[in-house]
Design a protein around this motif. Sequence first.
Motif, PDB file in Angstrom:
ATOM      1  N   HIS A 147       0.862  -1.172   0.000  1.00 34.22           N
ATOM      2  CA  HIS A 147       0.000   0.000   0.000  1.00 34.22           C
ATOM      3  C   HIS A 147       0.909   1.235   0.000  1.00 34.22           C
ATOM      4  O   HIS A 147       2.136   1.099   0.046  1.00 34.22           O
ATOM      5  CB  HIS A 147      -0.896   0.014   1.245  1.00 34.22           C
ATOM      6  CG  HIS A 147      -1.728  -1.224   1.415  1.00 34.22           C
ATOM      7  ND1 HIS A 147      -2.945  -1.399   0.812  1.00 34.22           N
ATOM      8  CD2 HIS A 147      -1.501  -2.363   2.121  1.00 34.22           C
ATOM      9  CE1 HIS A 147      -3.438  -2.588   1.134  1.00 34.22           C
ATOM     10  NE2 HIS A 147      -2.579  -3.198   1.927  1.00 34.22           N
ATOM     11  N   CYS A 189      -4.729   5.837  -0.003  1.00 33.20           N
ATOM     12  CA  CYS A 189      -3.793   4.791  -0.387  1.00 33.20           C
ATOM     13  C   CYS A 189      -3.391   5.101  -1.821  1.00 33.20           C
ATOM     14  O   CYS A 189      -4.252   5.270  -2.685  1.00 33.20           O
ATOM     15  CB  CYS A 189      -4.425   3.409  -0.305  1.00 33.20           C
ATOM     16  SG  CYS A 189      -3.293   2.093  -0.801  1.00 33.20           S
ATOM     17  N   GLU A 249      -1.266   3.257  -3.788  1.00 34.62           N
ATOM     18  CA  GLU A 249      -0.686   2.126  -4.511  1.00 34.62           C
ATOM     19  C   GLU A 249      -1.829   1.155  -4.761  1.00 34.62           C
ATOM     20  O   GLU A 249      -2.456   0.700  -3.791  1.00 34.62           O
ATOM     21  CB  GLU A 249       0.402   1.472  -3.657  1.00 34.62           C
ATOM     22  CG  GLU A 249       1.090   0.290  -4.307  1.00 34.62           C
ATOM     23  CD  GLU A 249       2.021   0.718  -5.429  1.00 34.62           C
ATOM     24  OE1 GLU A 249       2.877   1.595  -5.183  1.00 34.62           O
ATOM     25  OE2 GLU A 249       1.883   0.198  -6.537  1.00 34.62           O
ATOM     26  N   TYR A 250      -2.112   0.835  -6.010  1.00 35.14           N
ATOM     27  CA  TYR A 250      -3.257  -0.016  -6.299  1.00 35.14           C
ATOM     28  C   TYR A 250      -3.111  -1.358  -5.569  1.00 35.14           C
ATOM     29  O   TYR A 250      -2.150  -2.080  -5.771  1.00 35.14           O
ATOM     30  CB  TYR A 250      -3.412  -0.237  -7.803  1.00 35.14           C
ATOM     31  CG  TYR A 250      -4.610  -1.090  -8.103  1.00 35.14           C
ATOM     32  CD1 TYR A 250      -5.888  -0.609  -7.870  1.00 35.14           C
ATOM     33  CD2 TYR A 250      -4.469  -2.389  -8.547  1.00 35.14           C
ATOM     34  CE1 TYR A 250      -6.997  -1.398  -8.091  1.00 35.14           C
ATOM     35  CE2 TYR A 250      -5.581  -3.194  -8.771  1.00 35.14           C
ATOM     36  CZ  TYR A 250      -6.837  -2.680  -8.542  1.00 35.14           C
ATOM     37  OH  TYR A 250      -7.938  -3.478  -8.751  1.00 35.14           O
ATOM     38  N   CYS A 251      -4.085  -1.670  -4.705  1.00 32.41           N
ATOM     39  CA  CYS A 251      -3.939  -2.843  -3.844  1.00 32.41           C
ATOM     40  C   CYS A 251      -5.153  -3.768  -3.940  1.00 32.41           C
ATOM     41  O   CYS A 251      -5.377  -4.592  -3.074  1.00 32.41           O
ATOM     42  CB  CYS A 251      -3.710  -2.396  -2.405  1.00 32.41           C
ATOM     43  SG  CYS A 251      -4.962  -1.252  -1.800  1.00 32.41           S
ATOM     44  N   HIS A 296      -9.293  -0.525  -3.238  1.00 34.26           N
ATOM     45  CA  HIS A 296      -8.174   0.415  -3.103  1.00 34.26           C
ATOM     46  C   HIS A 296      -8.642   1.865  -2.933  1.00 34.26           C
ATOM     47  O   HIS A 296      -8.159   2.595  -2.075  1.00 34.26           O
ATOM     48  CB  HIS A 296      -7.278   0.280  -4.346  1.00 34.26           C
ATOM     49  CG  HIS A 296      -6.444   1.453  -4.663  1.00 34.26           C
ATOM     50  ND1 HIS A 296      -5.359   1.821  -3.905  1.00 34.26           N
ATOM     51  CD2 HIS A 296      -6.538   2.366  -5.657  1.00 34.26           C
ATOM     52  CE1 HIS A 296      -4.813   2.901  -4.436  1.00 34.26           C
ATOM     53  NE2 HIS A 296      -5.503   3.250  -5.484  1.00 34.26           N
ATOM     54  N   MET A 354      -9.810   2.983   0.506  1.00 27.25           N
ATOM     55  CA  MET A 354      -8.878   2.778   1.621  1.00 27.25           C
ATOM     56  C   MET A 354      -8.438   4.157   2.104  1.00 27.25           C
ATOM     57  O   MET A 354      -7.371   4.651   1.741  1.00 27.25           O
ATOM     58  CB  MET A 354      -7.689   1.943   1.151  1.00 27.25           C
ATOM     59  CG  MET A 354      -6.795   1.481   2.281  1.00 27.25           C
ATOM     60  SD  MET A 354      -5.675   0.210   1.704  1.00 27.25           S
ATOM     61  CE  MET A 354      -4.573   0.139   3.103  1.00 27.25           C
TER      62      MET A 354
END
Length: 337
Positions: free
Chosen positions: A166, A201, A203-205, A209, A212
């Motif tokens: 993340h 967030c 960062e693609y998680c 996402h 988040m």
Amino acid sequence: MIASMMIPPDQLGTPPMSDSPFSLLPRASNHAAALDNLYIFLTVVTGVSFVLVIGVMVYFMVKYKKRGDDDVTNPLTHNGALEFWWSAIPALILMVIFVWGEIDFMKMSAPPSDAININITGQKWKWSIEYPEHPGSESLENDIPTLIVPLHQQVKLTMTSTDVIHSFYVPAFRVKKDVIPGRYTTIQFIAIEEGEFPVFCAEYCGDEHSSMLAKVVVVKQAEYAERVAEANRLEQSEIETVAQFGQRVYNAKGCAACHSLDGTPSVGPSFAGIWGKSEQLSDGSTVTVDENYIVKSLKEPNAQLVEGFAPQMPTYAGKLTEPQTRAIIELIKSIGK
Ligand code: CUA
């Protein structure tokens, strides 16, 4: 089904527009102005370079256009001085950008030893914010993960992830750092403006996402300790039932990301209608959903996995107090039938 996770933007303390024509965001930390200046410098340098290169190109296109069949190009040679300078000047500018960026990066990376340490954990798809002086609880305001920091004081965030990468991003502070499983990363800053600012967030998680989210609240130093203590309290109040408290625990501890309360299966089975039910497990056996199965599933989520679901849940061993665990059980009971 996961709608309960979504935090309305107006609850994130979306910042007002800045007065500066060059900045869309408040400059709420000690790093903000310095990084904005570097960013403006980069924009101006690349803008000027663009105009110079494209301008000369267009000028030459017109000037040296082939005007007829007998319009022949002169033999080409080169200009040593010109080639030297168009290499040397950009190289110098690149060195300036490197040194400038490195100085700012060092300022963000090396926290003084007296900084307030706050722990951040990223998990699909929720931020947990923990203060070492309040073990076993997470900082929440209205079920929103809330990072409370005092004005004009060094703060260091120590961050890790329980699953994937993340990235903890506070635009108003101009701080962003990857949050990585199996490793600790840190960022440090001094908040210089009171108020509430969103955390994303970056960062693609996975699926959720974009929801988040969290918020940062910058408070006066005198209010800091009390506000933190209040945000870290997760206890049953006098006006709620155990099941209602369970619902708050469910939101606060991130259960909502994977278990719905309306019967819709998500990443994990829904909590609705499972109490007393005989569940088919992935190893072919069956189990009755009772207190012991729920407690075991919280501590060792993948030991008795319901058929059809991937082993994705992190362990909650040590993350719930006894009353919180009982409240989750009561919540599941209350929507059992
Ligand atoms: Cu966590 Cu994107």
